[in-house]
Design an enzyme around this catalytic site. Structure first.
Site, PDB file in Angstrom:
ATOM      1  N   GLU A 169      -5.904   8.360  -7.669  1.00 14.09           N
ATOM      2  CA  GLU A 169      -7.115   8.787  -6.968  1.00 14.09           C
ATOM      3  C   GLU A 169      -6.792   9.986  -6.084  1.00 14.09           C
ATOM      4  OE1 GLU A 169     -10.213   7.422  -3.436  1.00 14.09           O
ATOM      5  OE2 GLU A 169      -8.675   6.019  -4.143  1.00 14.09           O
ATOM      6  N   LYS A 211      -0.394  10.828   0.470  1.00 11.02           N
ATOM      7  CA  LYS A 211       0.578  10.219  -0.451  1.00 11.02           C
ATOM      8  C   LYS A 211       0.263  10.561  -1.906  1.00 11.02           C
ATOM      9  CE  LYS A 211      -0.272   6.071   1.098  1.00 11.02           C
ATOM     10  NZ  LYS A 211      -1.181   6.401   2.200  1.00 11.02           N
ATOM     11  N   SER A 212      -1.000  10.401  -2.297  1.00 10.60           N
ATOM     12  CA  SER A 212      -1.374  10.654  -3.692  1.00 10.60           C
ATOM     13  C   SER A 212      -1.227  12.132  -4.042  1.00 10.60           C
ATOM     14  CB  SER A 212      -2.814  10.188  -3.945  1.00 10.60           C
ATOM     15  OG  SER A 212      -2.932   8.793  -3.766  1.00 10.60           O
ATOM     16  N   HIS A 271       0.859  -1.188   0.000  1.00 19.02           N
ATOM     17  CA  HIS A 271       0.000   0.000   0.000  1.00 19.02           C
ATOM     18  C   HIS A 271       0.893   1.235   0.000  1.00 19.02           C
ATOM     19  CE1 HIS A 271      -3.254   2.732   0.781  1.00 19.02           C
ATOM     20  NE2 HIS A 271      -2.686   3.152   1.900  1.00 19.02           N
ATOM     21  N   GLY A 274       2.730   5.280   4.202  1.00 13.93           N
ATOM     22  CA  GLY A 274       2.130   6.027   5.293  1.00 13.93           C
ATOM     23  C   GLY A 274       0.676   5.629   5.476  1.00 13.93           C
ATOM     24  N   ALA A 275       0.093   6.109   6.563  1.00  9.49           N
ATOM     25  CA  ALA A 275      -1.297   5.776   6.865  1.00  9.49           C
ATOM     26  C   ALA A 275      -2.230   6.356   5.805  1.00  9.49           C
ATOM     27  CB  ALA A 275      -1.669   6.300   8.253  1.00  9.49           C
ATOM     28  N   GLY A 292      -4.829   8.553   4.088  1.00  7.26           N
ATOM     29  CA  GLY A 292      -5.222   9.943   4.325  1.00  7.26           C
ATOM     30  C   GLY A 292      -4.085  10.870   4.679  1.00  7.26           C
ATOM     31  N   VAL A 293      -2.841  10.363   4.733  1.00  4.87           N
ATOM     32  CA  VAL A 293      -1.717  11.213   5.104  1.00  4.87           C
ATOM     33  C   VAL A 293      -1.309  12.139   3.953  1.00  4.87           C
ATOM     34  CG1 VAL A 293       0.190   9.713   4.375  1.00  4.87           C
ATOM     35  CG2 VAL A 293       0.462  11.162   6.416  1.00  4.87           C
TER      36      VAL A 293
END
Length: 252
Positions: free
Chosen positions: A136, A93-94, A72, A87-88, A90-91
């Site tokens: 996304e 990344k995208s 992930h 990372g978790a 919602g941090v």
């Protein structure tokens, strides 16, 4: 003779035989053609040498048959170096990867990265077919990076050389400020260097990640800014120690 050649080629035509590959554009023996047609096995021919073809097939099969793992995260290529953002959920990344693409870097995979071991020291990452070139972004939805930014903004696969783990800022946490901590993450039994970067409002994460990648490359080339700072500090302490020693009065 003809009969022996027919016997040999028929024996080679088994259910496990995928095809025959003839190198150097050599002529196809008549007996091989007959046997292959009878057992419905294709015959391929190439101008390349046997050694070259064997090498290409070995690399191809090694990649196709290698044990794979799903991670992930987001995989981008920064100045030719594969960087895996983790990372978790919602941090950011995208969103961070999108900012890097806008700065001229390449997207390999968003949300899920399929990784496989190419050799003892190399791990390669790529996107699943269903997610290829797609990203996304919360609030917008699915975007086609290749369609929006062009073919130069994407790449099919790249070697994973650095992992950057994004963590939410915690004022009570003790973050590495000098770069002495060396962490790794094991992917497909290969240890990959990892850097933890705290995320908070006001920090330009794209630039920080870009600099982290450039700094990692500099270390691989033999220049370590942390070691330079340590040497300068040691030298400064040594100079002050000499000055203090010279100031101490000596009894005759």
């Amino acid at each position: 003779d003809h009969d022996i050649r027919m016997h040999v080629f028929n024996k080679m035509c088994t259910k496990a035989t995928p095809c025959f590959l003839i190198s150097r554009s050599l002529p196809v023996p008549e007996e091989l053609t007959t046997a292959a047609e009878e057992h419905k096995i294709p015959i391929l021919r190439t101008r390349e040498s046997t050694t070259y073809i064997s090498s290409i097939l070995t690399e191809y099969l090694r990649a196709r048959l290698a044990k794979r793992t799903s991670i992930h995260g987001v995989l981008v290529e920064i100045k030719g170096m594969g960087v895996l953002l983790t990372g978790a959920s919602g941090v950011g990344k995208s969103e961070t990867a999108l900012g890097l693409v806008q700065r001229g870097h390449r997207l390999i995979a968003d949300d899920r990265v399929d990784a496989f071991q190419k050799d003892h020291n190399t791990v390669v990452g790529e996107a699943p077919k269903i997610l290829k070139h797609l990203m996304e972004i919360r609030g917008i939805g699915i975007i086609d990076v290749m369609n929006l930014f062009g073919a130069g903004a994407v790449k099919n696969r790249t070697e994973i050389q650095l992992v950057i783990n994004l963590v939410n800022w915690d004022p009570k946490a003790n973050y590495d400020r000098l770069g002495f901590q060396e962490n790794t993450r094991e992917i497909c039994n290969v240890p990959i260097p990892q850097v933890n970067i705290p995320v908070k409002v006001g920090r330009n994460i794209e630039i920080i990640i870009e600099v982290a990648a450039m700094n990692f490359r500099a270390k691989k080339m033999g220049y370590d800014a942390t070691q330079t700072f340590d040497n300068n500090l040691t030298s400064l302490i040594s100079e002050h120690s000499k000055e203090d020693t010279n100031k101490v009065p000596h009894n005759d």
